[in-house]
Design a protein around this motif. Structure first.
Motif, PDB file in Angstrom:
ATOM      1  N   ASP A   1       1.703 -43.337 -21.167  1.00  0.00           N
ATOM      2  CA  ASP A   1       0.603 -42.900 -22.027  1.00  0.00           C
ATOM      3  C   ASP A   1       0.008 -41.566 -21.594  1.00  0.00           C
ATOM      4  N   ARG A   2       0.530 -40.977 -20.521  1.00  0.00           N
ATOM      5  CA  ARG A   2       0.013 -39.698 -20.039  1.00  0.00           C
ATOM      6  C   ARG A   2       0.296 -38.620 -21.075  1.00  0.00           C
ATOM      7  N   PRO A   3      -0.628 -37.690 -21.313  1.00  0.00           N
ATOM      8  CA  PRO A   3      -0.370 -36.628 -22.287  1.00  0.00           C
ATOM      9  C   PRO A   3       0.724 -35.678 -21.782  1.00  0.00           C
ATOM     10  N   VAL A   4       1.582 -35.274 -22.688  1.00  0.00           N
ATOM     11  CA  VAL A   4       2.575 -34.239 -22.411  1.00  0.00           C
ATOM     12  C   VAL A   4       2.637 -33.319 -23.622  1.00  0.00           C
ATOM     13  N   ASP A   5       3.051 -32.075 -23.405  1.00  0.00           N
ATOM     14  CA  ASP A   5       3.276 -31.164 -24.519  1.00  0.00           C
ATOM     15  C   ASP A   5       4.596 -30.443 -24.300  1.00  0.00           C
ATOM     16  N   PHE A   6       4.966 -29.552 -25.209  1.00  0.00           N
ATOM     17  CA  PHE A   6       6.302 -28.975 -25.186  1.00  0.00           C
ATOM     18  C   PHE A   6       6.545 -28.038 -24.005  1.00  0.00           C
ATOM     19  N   SER A   7       5.502 -27.543 -23.382  1.00  0.00           N
ATOM     20  CA  SER A   7       5.717 -26.721 -22.188  1.00  0.00           C
ATOM     21  C   SER A   7       6.304 -27.549 -21.047  1.00  0.00           C
ATOM     22  N   ASP A   8       6.200 -28.882 -21.139  1.00  0.00           N
ATOM     23  CA  ASP A   8       6.707 -29.766 -20.084  1.00  0.00           C
ATOM     24  C   ASP A   8       8.203 -30.044 -20.203  1.00  0.00           C
ATOM     25  N   LEU A   9       8.822 -29.724 -21.340  1.00  0.00           N
ATOM     26  CA  LEU A   9      10.211 -30.128 -21.547  1.00  0.00           C
ATOM     27  C   LEU A   9      11.172 -29.376 -20.643  1.00  0.00           C
ATOM     28  N   LEU A  10      11.012 -28.058 -20.510  1.00  0.00           N
ATOM     29  CA  LEU A  10      11.917 -27.295 -19.654  1.00  0.00           C
ATOM     30  C   LEU A  10      11.836 -27.761 -18.203  1.00  0.00           C
ATOM     31  N   PRO A  11      10.644 -27.858 -17.589  1.00  0.00           N
ATOM     32  CA  PRO A  11      10.615 -28.361 -16.215  1.00  0.00           C
ATOM     33  C   PRO A  11      11.090 -29.802 -16.073  1.00  0.00           C
ATOM     34  N   THR A  12      10.963 -30.609 -17.128  1.00  0.00           N
ATOM     35  CA  THR A  12      11.452 -31.984 -17.063  1.00  0.00           C
ATOM     36  C   THR A  12      12.974 -32.018 -16.932  1.00  0.00           C
ATOM     37  N   VAL A  13      13.677 -31.291 -17.797  1.00  0.00           N
ATOM     38  CA  VAL A  13      15.139 -31.318 -17.718  1.00  0.00           C
ATOM     39  C   VAL A  13      15.627 -30.646 -16.440  1.00  0.00           C
ATOM     40  N   CYS A  14      14.928 -29.609 -15.978  1.00  0.00           N
ATOM     41  CA  CYS A  14      15.310 -28.986 -14.707  1.00  0.00           C
ATOM     42  C   CYS A  14      15.191 -29.985 -13.561  1.00  0.00           C
ATOM     43  N   THR A  15      14.070 -30.691 -13.516  1.00  0.00           N
ATOM     44  CA  THR A  15      13.832 -31.636 -12.426  1.00  0.00           C
ATOM     45  C   THR A  15      14.880 -32.737 -12.421  1.00  0.00           C
ATOM     46  N   ASP A  59       4.695 -22.744 -18.125  1.00  0.00           N
ATOM     47  CA  ASP A  59       3.335 -23.290 -18.110  1.00  0.00           C
ATOM     48  C   ASP A  59       3.280 -24.790 -17.901  1.00  0.00           C
ATOM     49  N   GLY A  60       4.398 -25.492 -18.027  1.00  0.00           N
ATOM     50  CA  GLY A  60       4.370 -26.942 -17.981  1.00  0.00           C
ATOM     51  C   GLY A  60       4.743 -27.503 -16.632  1.00  0.00           C
ATOM     52  N   ALA A  61       4.819 -28.825 -16.591  1.00  0.00           N
ATOM     53  CA  ALA A  61       5.193 -29.542 -15.371  1.00  0.00           C
ATOM     54  C   ALA A  61       5.928 -30.815 -15.762  1.00  0.00           C
ATOM     55  N   SER A  62       6.927 -31.185 -14.985  1.00  0.00           N
ATOM     56  CA  SER A  62       7.664 -32.409 -15.258  1.00  0.00           C
ATOM     57  C   SER A  62       6.816 -33.633 -14.944  1.00  0.00           C
ATOM     58  N   PRO A  63       6.825 -34.642 -15.811  1.00  0.00           N
ATOM     59  CA  PRO A  63       6.152 -35.905 -15.477  1.00  0.00           C
ATOM     60  C   PRO A  63       6.955 -36.754 -14.509  1.00  0.00           C
ATOM     61  N   PHE A  64       8.187 -36.318 -14.178  1.00  0.00           N
ATOM     62  CA  PHE A  64       9.065 -37.047 -13.260  1.00  0.00           C
ATOM     63  C   PHE A  64       9.299 -36.252 -11.988  1.00  0.00           C
ATOM     64  N   ALA A  65       9.425 -36.965 -10.880  1.00  0.00           N
ATOM     65  CA  ALA A  65       9.944 -36.366  -9.657  1.00  0.00           C
ATOM     66  C   ALA A  65      11.464 -36.346  -9.730  1.00  0.00           C
ATOM     67  N   ALA A  66      12.104 -35.710  -8.741  1.00  0.00           N
ATOM     68  CA  ALA A  66      13.560 -35.578  -8.765  1.00  0.00           C
ATOM     69  C   ALA A  66      14.263 -36.931  -8.770  1.00  0.00           C
ATOM     70  N   ASP A  67      13.641 -37.954  -8.182  1.00  0.00           N
ATOM     71  CA  ASP A  67      14.268 -39.278  -8.159  1.00  0.00           C
ATOM     72  C   ASP A  67      13.970 -40.091  -9.411  1.00  0.00           C
ATOM     73  N   GLY A  68      13.284 -39.487 -10.393  1.00  0.00           N
ATOM     74  CA  GLY A  68      12.974 -40.167 -11.641  1.00  0.00           C
ATOM     75  C   GLY A  68      11.669 -40.934 -11.643  1.00  0.00           C
ATOM     76  N   SER A  69      10.991 -40.995 -10.516  1.00  0.00           N
ATOM     77  CA  SER A  69       9.712 -41.704 -10.464  1.00  0.00           C
ATOM     78  C   SER A  69       8.619 -40.852 -11.104  1.00  0.00           C
ATOM     79  N   PRO A  70       7.581 -41.480 -11.664  1.00  0.00           N
ATOM     80  CA  PRO A  70       6.498 -40.723 -12.286  1.00  0.00           C
ATOM     81  C   PRO A  70       5.731 -39.887 -11.263  1.00  0.00           C
ATOM     82  N   VAL A  71       5.387 -38.673 -11.654  1.00  0.00           N
ATOM     83  CA  VAL A  71       4.589 -37.793 -10.807  1.00  0.00           C
ATOM     84  C   VAL A  71       3.126 -38.219 -10.881  1.00  0.00           C
ATOM     85  N   LYS A  72       2.479 -38.267  -9.721  1.00  0.00           N
ATOM     86  CA  LYS A  72       1.057 -38.591  -9.661  1.00  0.00           C
ATOM     87  C   LYS A  72       0.324 -37.495  -8.906  1.00  0.00           C
ATOM     88  N   PRO A  73      -0.918 -37.160  -9.321  1.00  0.00           N
ATOM     89  CA  PRO A  73      -1.624 -37.719 -10.479  1.00  0.00           C
ATOM     90  C   PRO A  73      -1.032 -37.178 -11.772  1.00  0.00           C
TER      91      PRO A  73
END
Length: 448
Positions: A315-329, A345-359
């Motif tokens: 349910d965390r908000p994401v926008d399109f600036s997050d897509l490039l860093p997501t696929v890179c990660t 400008d964005g950030a991946s919601p996932f870490a490299a191992d696929g776990s959710p990034v916090k916060p």
């Protein structure tokens, strides 16, 4: 060649890769539907017509319930391609500045094969842009595209569906009357993915479905006689979109590529306003071009077996600036820096191992100035949106609630303590972008 024959040919020539996961780079298939809001996927809306393949993709991965795009196609494509908000590099409709570094550049520089198949709409409208008509200039080794350019001798963009006018390698790809563009793109993507090559790949599939004209699909056969475009065909077009995603997943599985391929599915903006979808809250009219949820709430599904959590809802908000860093990660590719000439400008919601990034990210941001035509430009503006509330740059504050419910309540004083705290936080997000050069468009921020 039929899709089935192309799939068999692709599988027969599949790559001989090391099957040990720790030694194999991660491939990426990024699929973006055209004019498809989240309300049309049954994994988002229980009242929608069934989309079993997309539902299965979501069940095997993570489904984001608060993904927000730009309200219109080119603005969303520019953000996806570069990871930058529109205030940093959006010039005009249908155009991406040739000096921009894109997702194709990033992956090719990392040693990936790169291909794009589908709708382009980024090379401008005429021969006055000779430096901006080739996807190779933006990092893509191969392409099969509709609406690539209008260069001399190539005429207008032609149809996207039946008997489409497509371009590849600088030449027109002739098609037959009964050939269907979405099938041809699916063929090309699978052939590209399954090619015998030791390098990993990025396959970007900006679909032509489900944009108007609303025409019947191969499910019912080519239009004949006096058949006309009609919104009644939209549910069939959604079904075919779902079927194509299922074919791509099956093709990757047959080629032995699925376990090591991240698949992302999203939409570029809300559904066309002539289309209405049933929901548990009542009829939901598409809002393409508007800055509210009807125009910006889109699906985002991310699936990578054994790494991205399966059956998860984010349910965390994401926008399109997050897509490039997501696929890179997920692919193990260095993420462009968050500042500087080539930064995103964005950030991946996932870490490299696929776990959710916090916060988690606390707010999505959209800056929108389409520069397309007077009617659409009236919707220019900006907003910050958390899981529940939206603050427009003109100061209007809304309880957006459940995105599946098109009703939004404008809030005025007196506010609750929670609402006042959220408004202050969202105002800080807007101010941060204003300080970074995101001067606000002059037109009103929201539509009906």
């Amino acid at each position: 060649m039929s899709f089935a024959l192309a799939l068999l040919a692709a599988v027969g020539g599949g790559p001989s890769l090391d099957v040990s996961p720790e030694r194999r780079p991660t491939n990426v298939v990024l699929i973006m539907a055209d004019d498809l809001g989240a309300e049309w996927l049954s994994c988002y809306n229980p009242a929608a017509p069934p989309t079993p393949h997309l539902d299965a993709l979501a069940a095997g991965g993570t489904r984001f319930t608060r993904c927000f795009s730009q309200p219109l196609c080119t603005p969303s494509r520019v953000v996806l391609m570069t990871g930058k908000y529109n205030y940093r590099n959006y010039v005009e409709f249908g155009f991406l500045p040739p000096e921009e570094r894109t997702i194709g550049d990033v992956f090719r520089e990392a040693g990936f094969r790169t291909g794009v198949f589908g709708k382009w709409q980024l090379s401008g409208d005429g021969p006055d842009r000779p430096d901006a008509i080739d996807p190779a200039d933006w990092g893509f080794d191969e392409h099969l595209l509709w609406q690539l350019s209008r260069r001399p001798g190539h005429g207008d963009k032609g149809p996207r569906y039946w008997n489409p006018k497509l371009e590849t390698g600088g030449a027109i790809r002739r098609s037959a009357r009964d050939e269907y563009g979405p099938d041809l793109f699916g063929d090309a993507l699978l052939e590209f993915a399954a090619r015998d090559d030791d390098r990993p790949f990025l396959a970007y599939y900006p679909m032509v479905l489900t944009h108007d004209p609303f025409l019947q699909t191969p499910e019912t056969g080519p239009p004949t006689g006096k058949a006309q475009a009609d919104p009644k065909h939209f549910p069939e077009m959604v079904r075919y979109t779902d079927r194509l995603v299922g074919r791509i997943v099956a093709g990757l599985e047959a080629a032995g590529l699925r376990e090591n391929t991240a698949i992302l599915f999203c939409g570029d903006n809300g559904t066309h306003p002539s289309v209405v979808c049933p929901t548990p809250h009542g009829p939901y009219r598409g809002g393409k071009g508007l800055l509210n949820d009807r125009g910006t709430w889109v699906p985002l599904i991310v699936s990578l077996p054994s790494r991205v959590p399966a059956g998860a809802t984010a349910d965390r908000p994401v926008d399109f600036s997050d897509l490039l860093p997501t696929v890179c990660t997920l692919a193990g590719v260095p993420v462009p820096p968050s500042s500087g000439e080539n930064g995103g400008d964005g950030a991946s919601p996932f870490a490299a191992d696929g776990s959710p990034v916090k916060p988690p990210r606390t707010a999505a941001f959209v800056w929108y100035d389409p520069r397309h035509n007077a009617r659409i430009n009236q919707q220019a503006g900006a907003f910050a949106r958390d899981g529940r509330y939206r603050l427009y740059a003109d100061g209007r504050f809304f309880d957006a609630g459940d995105p599946l419910d098109p009703a939004e309540e404008e809030l005025t004083e007196p506010l609750t303590d929670e609402q006042r705290r959220v408004r202050q936080s969202l105002a800080a997000e807007l101010a941060r972008h204003a300080q970074q050069g995101g001067g606000l468009p002059r037109a009103s921020a929201s539509g009906p």
